[in-house]
Design an enzyme around this catalytic site. Structure first.
Site, PDB file in Angstrom:
ATOM      1  N   ASP A  81     132.689   8.255  97.101  1.00  0.00           N
ATOM      2  CA  ASP A  81     131.731   8.508  96.021  1.00  0.00           C
ATOM      3  C   ASP A  81     132.288   9.423  94.938  1.00  0.00           C
ATOM      4  O   ASP A  81     131.525  10.000  94.159  1.00  0.00           O
ATOM      5  CB  ASP A  81     130.428   9.108  96.578  1.00  0.00           C
TER       6      ASP A  81
ATOM      7  N   SER B 181     130.965  23.280  81.793  1.00  0.00           N
ATOM      8  CA  SER B 181     131.996  22.306  82.100  1.00  0.00           C
ATOM      9  C   SER B 181     132.549  22.552  83.497  1.00  0.00           C
ATOM     10  O   SER B 181     131.795  22.563  84.467  1.00  0.00           O
ATOM     11  CB  SER B 181     133.078  22.354  81.011  1.00  0.00           C
TER      12      SER B 181
ATOM     13  N   HIS C 249     129.605  18.604  73.727  1.00  0.00           N
ATOM     14  CA  HIS C 249     130.083  19.345  74.885  1.00  0.00           C
ATOM     15  C   HIS C 249     130.005  20.862  74.657  1.00  0.00           C
ATOM     16  O   HIS C 249     129.808  21.631  75.598  1.00  0.00           O
ATOM     17  CB  HIS C 249     131.516  18.932  75.214  1.00  0.00           C
TER      18      HIS C 249
ATOM     19  N   ASP D  68     127.327  14.417  73.972  1.00  0.00           N
ATOM     20  CA  ASP D  68     128.520  14.922  74.659  1.00  0.00           C
ATOM     21  C   ASP D  68     129.505  13.775  74.885  1.00  0.00           C
ATOM     22  O   ASP D  68     129.187  12.811  75.589  1.00  0.00           O
ATOM     23  CB  ASP D  68     128.106  15.529  76.004  1.00  0.00           C
TER      24      ASP D  68
END
Length: 307
Positions: A237, A155, A288, A260
């Protein structure tokens, strides 16, 4: 396309909120992991714990703070485990600390500054907090006398690992990341918004974190984290570290759980495309917390890749 994106985002958010409200354990390094409370280790002193083999905990001074870490194994190949938002080595990597091959690897699981037992200071989120964590992590390993090591990043810890591999290539042997993203989209922003208000979490989800940090610290830090992630959305972006990906030289394994609810598949595809020579491994049932839910499968995958 915009309608489809909004629909997908809304569905993903509903699934996440449903899990939080129903009390289903959703170990998010971004908001909650499988937290297990431990007594803080004595500063600069190793403490024995009972996890099938010896695990030592200690603190070391790095860049003006005392960073807590756990250490296990006696292998020549050093591996740094990088947890996510509000995560720690103890809370985010129990099955890896316990079961990764102790003869092949020396495993270091750290608590980033402001997390776990690396407090004070409190966790804060300046624009360069991922870069700061990357520098802290590498400098911790240098302080522990490791000249080269591999990274396992989950993560937010995956983002930190990407930056560390790009900025400190001479120290990084190999890298495994999962649940990470190099930029922020509108869909991501909706997901983050869904976990910002701690008061809406189920008691089962909230209680361990509240016990560890206190409700006020938990609530304030979660809100600050969401605000910090939103700041990346305002950059060109939505950039977090996408500009650094071409600089990564080490062999890289990207693992993605296809269920996830926090990190959409397109993030894994983007990393795979832009990290030269990387491998992408998909886990159809993975969410996740795939390294916790499917720990044996994940650990074998990691061990095979790192050898």
């Amino acid at each position: 396309m915009a309608v489809a994106l909004a629909s997908q985002s809304a569905l993903r958010l509903r699934l996440l909120l449903s899990a939080l409200k129903s009390g289903i354990s959703v170990p998010l390094s971004r908001a909650v992991a499988s937290f297990r409370i431990i007594q803080p280790p004595t500063k600069e002193k190793a403490v024995r714990t009972n996890m099938s083999t010896s695990v030592t905990s200690a603190k070391v001074a790095v860049n003006g703070v005392h960073l807590n870490y756990q250490r296990t194994g006696e292998g020549e190949h050093a591996v740094l485990l990088l947890p996510g938002m509000l995560g720690s080595g103890e809370t985010d990597f129990g099955p890896q600390i316990k079961n990764l091959n102790k003869k092949l690897f020396t495993v270091i699981a750290w608590d980033p500054r402001g997390c776990g037992h690396s407090r004070p200071p409190d966790r804060d989120f300046p624009r360069d907090f991922f870069e700061r964590d990357a520098t802290d992590g590498v400098d911790l390993m240098k302080a522990l006398k490791f000249k080269k090591f591999s990274l396992l990043g989950w993560s937010d810890g995956g983002i930190t690992a990407l930056i560390a591999a790009a900025k400190y290539p001479s120290y990084i042997h190999k890298m495994v990341i999962w649940g990470a993203n190099a930029y922020v989209t509108e869909e991501d922003e909706m997901i983050y918004q869904g976990i910002q208000d701690v008061s809406k979490w189920s008691e089962k989800t909230k209680k361990p974190l509240e016990t560890l940090y206190g409700y006020e610290y938990l609530a304030e830090t979660c809100e600050k984290w969401v605000d910090a992630m939103k700041q990346f959305k305002r950059l060109p972006d939505g950039n977090i570290c996408r500009h650094l990906l071409p600089l990564i030289q080490c062999p890289t394994l990207i693992v993605h759980g296809e269920k996830d609810p926090l990190v959409p598949r397109f993030h894994a595809d983007f990393l795979h495309k832009h990290v030269s020579g990387s491998r992408l491994h998909l886990m159809p049932e993975g969410k996740h917390n795939l390294h916790l839910r499917f720990a044996d499968e994940f650990n074998k995958l990691v061990e095979d890749f790192l050898q």
